[in-house]
Design an enzyme around this catalytic site. Structure first.
Site, PDB file in Angstrom:
ATOM      1  N   ARG B 293      86.652  55.503 -39.968  1.00  0.00           N
ATOM      2  CA  ARG B 293      86.744  56.852 -39.404  1.00  0.00           C
ATOM      3  C   ARG B 293      85.526  57.184 -38.547  1.00  0.00           C
ATOM      4  NH1 ARG B 293      90.060  60.335 -44.119  1.00  0.00           N
ATOM      5  NH2 ARG B 293      92.024  59.340 -43.524  1.00  0.00           N
ATOM      6  N   TYR B 434      94.937  57.244 -35.089  1.00  0.00           N
ATOM      7  CA  TYR B 434      94.836  56.252 -36.167  1.00  0.00           C
ATOM      8  C   TYR B 434      93.660  56.523 -37.112  1.00  0.00           C
ATOM      9  CZ  TYR B 434      92.047  53.105 -32.948  1.00  0.00           C
ATOM     10  OH  TYR B 434      91.147  52.539 -32.103  1.00  0.00           O
ATOM     11  N   GLU B 435      93.655  55.806 -38.211  1.00  0.00           N
ATOM     12  CA  GLU B 435      92.723  56.087 -39.328  1.00  0.00           C
ATOM     13  C   GLU B 435      92.888  57.512 -39.850  1.00  0.00           C
ATOM     14  OE1 GLU B 435      91.528  53.541 -40.359  1.00  0.00           O
ATOM     15  OE2 GLU B 435      91.513  52.251 -38.595  1.00  0.00           O
ATOM     16  N   GLY B 436      94.084  58.032 -39.822  1.00  0.00           N
ATOM     17  CA  GLY B 436      94.338  59.419 -40.225  1.00  0.00           C
ATOM     18  C   GLY B 436      94.258  60.310 -39.016  1.00  0.00           C
ATOM     19  N   GLN B 441      92.339  64.695 -40.767  1.00  0.00           N
ATOM     20  CA  GLN B 441      90.885  64.807 -40.931  1.00  0.00           C
ATOM     21  C   GLN B 441      90.494  66.250 -41.205  1.00  0.00           C
ATOM     22  OE1 GLN B 441      89.114  61.964 -40.909  1.00  0.00           O
ATOM     23  NE2 GLN B 441      90.990  60.880 -40.362  1.00  0.00           N
TER      24      GLN B 441
END
Lengths: 584, 584
Positions: B293, B434-436, B441
């Site tokens: 992240r 991506y990555e949440g 977030q």
């Protein structure tokens, strides 16, 4: 990807209840003769159908395939030629054209809706017709009778296409420096020589001829003149004869709009015909430019609508997580239950519906300016001047935002080409740039349209719209007061810029984008009041409730952006201009 | 396209003067042993060189060529393999890795700068190493000694790569529903079966092996466990043996990042090894996720810096129009004279420099959390929790904005692939997803990190930074008061959300993005005060003047966005949640 569905109920609502098209058209004899509301609705229905069934299906394949350039020929993607033929034969290119030359004579109020649908279905495809209609408009306004008789029927019918030749490598926003030359010939024609870049639809295989409107300089003149230069010359009876020294040098490889040809065009002693007066070419070209500017705004609007449809459909289908405050069961909920997803969808939707109102209102003013008389016409001309840069910039900026937000709703799937929404982002990005960047639009708005007449036109506009709000009986007075206060603050900012612009010559340039954005967000507040008010006696209770919810969302969540942008205008230009170039 | 130039002076300034790296490092024995400021600067210099000379030159060709998938093999674009080998041999993959297993043991404060340069040079290339370093971090934190000894040296050295297998078609943001299975074997290993999608670097030809960290479910368990699954199994002496039932099904065709492979990965009774405790896989995976992240935030930061360089260089070269208030001569001016162009460049620059401060500050807290002790460590862990979602979302959102604004400076040329800046837009767009997603977030930030402890960590953070401002002697007190007032307003909003979230379960989800944005804009105000203050005694007067100008621009033109976003938080969730789904 789901098929495109035209938002016909919303369009009808705007036409009938918000902008009162029947009364407008009844007041304009030329329009009254051509159309009534039933015909208009039938036209919209048909436009929705062809956008859905004809245009939209070639949009993604067109992006994957792209245009190709081989040996001086530009080939459009599979299906484009057939679809364009059907589209042209349906009369859509000449929809708002003069019936004297074969156009359908429809009002622009209707035309903007048809354009929106087509742009929703395909940005790239729709440009070809839009350029053609714009070229026809310019020829109609400034060409001789002979030129009009020779070219307009073929343009309206879509047999021939149009293109606009302005930009050269050294001349983008600044056309003073163009180098293309026009040599007068004994027969009254001119020989045009030079190179133009970024020519949308400069060469393609959709039509038998392409009519270029080209800016060039006469010998020994610094002025700029406008010439009509056909790709294929005509014989004396007006039939296609032979090539005319107009060739494509190359095509650009772009971020998006891959199915739209963007050409380097070379003119090598090509025969051209003067349009309008010598050295007055920019004025003539602006007839086309202003048409295209609105069209490009509508490209953004069409993109917004397409993004909304795709994202809202996905949000209702995609199961992921559960609604806040509920227990996870075996089944996940559709993501439309999530507040952040709703926030994105509602932002796109409220901005798109208000954007459609802006587009239609601008179309209505264009109709008054073209077909009206006396003060109605004069006022409409003022308003068209004000609204054109706003529609171009504000709608295209919102188009990109909508596409990006819609893509965000799709999560990872939005980044995959297959889903189709990433194409919207790539296709619509250029709308903020071409036909004059949105920065240029804002400078035109604040520098020329707003402060050019010492804020008179804007004041007239604001006064009229403030008065209109007093008549809206079905909306909250606190919302009305918010818009009135913002309109007043906008006028105050405009007057301040007008006062300071001589001592701060960079002020307009530095603050124009924020000023235009402030105006846009305030105007959308006004449109939301007008729409919610007009929906109050709508027979469909769900329709009425929806407009009230959306108005509330706009006032709770979005209109505060107007305050932000106004504060930036009022902050002036010193933080921008004081820093020396060497420190960049 | 011009070569990439690392902003080394700004980086050194942040390290030495703003965040006082020498004192930080001296206080942490493990770091003090590995690095001092001179070594750090030498490393930065070298990283700038390889980013410029090695990585950047393959970025655009990599985009044009893309990765290809043939018969189960994924081939990276020309040059990638050789450059990756040189990059790995330089020790860059293991830069912050544990020296016990062959890492260089460098602090994250330094690592974030190296990452930024690499992402500026190429988003797509840099992901391969970033995933590898993240996998190594997770293995280091949660793997057995045997696993660490077996895998870490090969990951740090870059001989082998890492990948993260989480998403399945039905499981994106919501991992509860994953279906990949892990069957225990008699030898203590597991057989992993299932399909994973969107696997960055899931298959490629850069390395001899790829170490997949895969989420899967044990039999009869609803919990999720984490497994290490090598693409190529090892023999008893740890050498590469043979395939392991790990195959690539297909690669995705994406909007951008075309040189980065995004794979569907199939695990067919692949041998895997449990990492961490059974059913605690998400906790372990979050070690890698949090690393990624921050890395993805830095992808946005690197993009911002690249966009600024490209746009500012273009603005100084491109001649178009003349400065406001001057007479047009024969020569046009560079467009950097125009207020609107400056507005765009200054927006990118001030946001990028404050973004670098956020990145470094987060890196510093990571170092304290990893190498510090007692309350220093505990506080740093709190702050890392707060800052990670902010860095990921705020930096990646700003990355896209910077790329779009930079592209706007280029005008029509920005839409052409050749210029290179449109690639930045396409490549960095995924960083918001991506990555949440950035929505996820924000919900993590407001729902878990801020209100999860009744605003205690945020209050501690705000109190500390308010106290810090009192010590800043060289900046305007009115700016300090603005930031203090905003911090107080932020805390008040947070407390209000915390109070109302039980009665309004959707409140956090609906307001989280605005809350995170408000925090980001306030924090950047703080960082600009810190930077201008620290620049006051900088020996280079131009450097000092630049930071003061940029601070003024930030406070005149950008910090008001914090007010806007806070007002949206305070407007609550009713306008978002009350509208029934059927009206969307």
């Amino acid at each position: 990807m789901n098929p495109y569905n035209a938002p016909l109920a919303d369009m009808q609502f705007l036409l009938e209840r918000v902008f009162n098209a029947p009364d407008t058209w009844a007041s304009l004899p030329a329009i009254a003769e051509a159309v009534d509301i039933d015909t208009a609705l039938a036209i919209l229905d048909e436009a929705g159908k062809i956008s859905r069934e004809l245009i939209h299906p070639i949009n993604r394949s067109g992006d994957e395939e792209g245009v190709t350039h081989e040996k001086g020929k530009v080939i459009t993607p599979t299906g484009f030629k057939a679809v364009y033929k059907e589209y042209a034969e349906g009369g859509w290119v000449g929809l708002c054209g003069d019936p004297e030359f074969g156009g359908m004579g429809m009002p622009k109020m209707l035309g903007v809706l048809v354009d929106e649908m087509a742009y929703s279905a395909s940005n790239a495809f729709t440009l070809y017709g839009s350029l053609t209609a714009g070229a026809a408009l310019c020829i109609h306004a400034h060409g001789s009778e002979e030129i009009k008789n020779t070219y307009l029927p073929h343009l309206y019918s879509g047999e021939w296409a149009g293109a606009m030749g302005m930009t050269e490598p050294q001349s983008g926003s600044d056309l003073r420096t163009i180098r293309t030359k026009a040599e007068p010939q004994n027969d009254g024609s001119y020989q045009i020589s030079g190179s133009k870049i970024f020519i949308t639809g400069g060469e393609h295989d959709l039509t038998d001829n392409i009519i270029h409107l080209v800016l060039a300089k006469l010998p020994d003149s610094k002025g700029i003149s406008l010439f009509l230069v056909p790709k294929v010359a005509l014989d004396n009876s007006g039939h296609l004869a032979e090539g005319n020294g107009v060739t494509v040098g190359s095509i650009e490889h772009k971020m998006g709009l891959k199915a739209s040809s963007t050409c380097v065009m070379n003119f090598d002693n090509a025969t051209g015909y003067l349009i309008g007066e010598p050295d007055r070419g920019l004025v003539c070209m602006f007839t086309m430019m202003n048409y295209e500017r609105l069209a490009i705004g509508i490209q953004g609007l069409g993109t917004s609508q397409a993004a909304y449809q795709m994202a809202s459909e996905y949000a209702k289908e995609r199961l992921q997580g559960v609604a806040a405050g509920t227990k996870p069961g075996p089944q996940s909920d559709p993501i439309i239950v999530h507040g952040d997803v709703r926030r994105m969808l509602l932002t796109i939707k409220t901005m798109t519906e208000a954007g459609r109102a802006l587009s239609m209102y601008t179309g209505q003013q264009l109709d008054f300016a073209k077909y009206g008389e006396g003060d109605i016409q004069a006022k409409a001309q003022q308003y068209v001047g004000l609204l054109t840069p706003v529609a171009k910039a504000f709608l295209s900026d919102r188009g990109l935002e909508a596409a990006i937000m819609g893509q965000q709703v799709f999560g990872g799937h939005g980044y995959i080409r297959e889903t189709g929404i990433e194409q919207l982002v790539r296709d619509t990005r250029i709308a903020q740039i071409y036909e004059g960047t949105n920065g240029i639009q804002a400078i035109d708005f604040l520098g020329r349209k707003v402060t050019g007449d010492n804020v008179a036109a804007l004041k007239r506009f604001v006064d009229e719209h403030k008065a209109n709000m007093e008549l809206m009986a079905h909306v909250s007075s606190s919302y009305k007061h918010k818009v009135i206060a913002l309109f007043d603050a906008l006028l105050a900012s405009a007057l301040q810029v007008n006062e300071n612009k001589l001592t701060h010559p960079a002020l307009v340039n530095a603050c124009a984008v924020d000023f235009l954005d402030a105006f846009g967000f305030i105007l959308y507040g006004y449109f939301w009041l007008a729409m919610a008010n007009a929906a109050d006696d709508h027979p469909d209770q769900q329709f009425k409730a929806q407009k009230q919810h959306l108005m509330q969302f706009y006032f709770d969540k979005l209109i505060a952006k107007a305050d932000y942008h106004l504060s930036q205008v009022n902050a002036g230009d010193s933080a921008i201009m004081d820093i020396p170039e060497v420190l960049f």
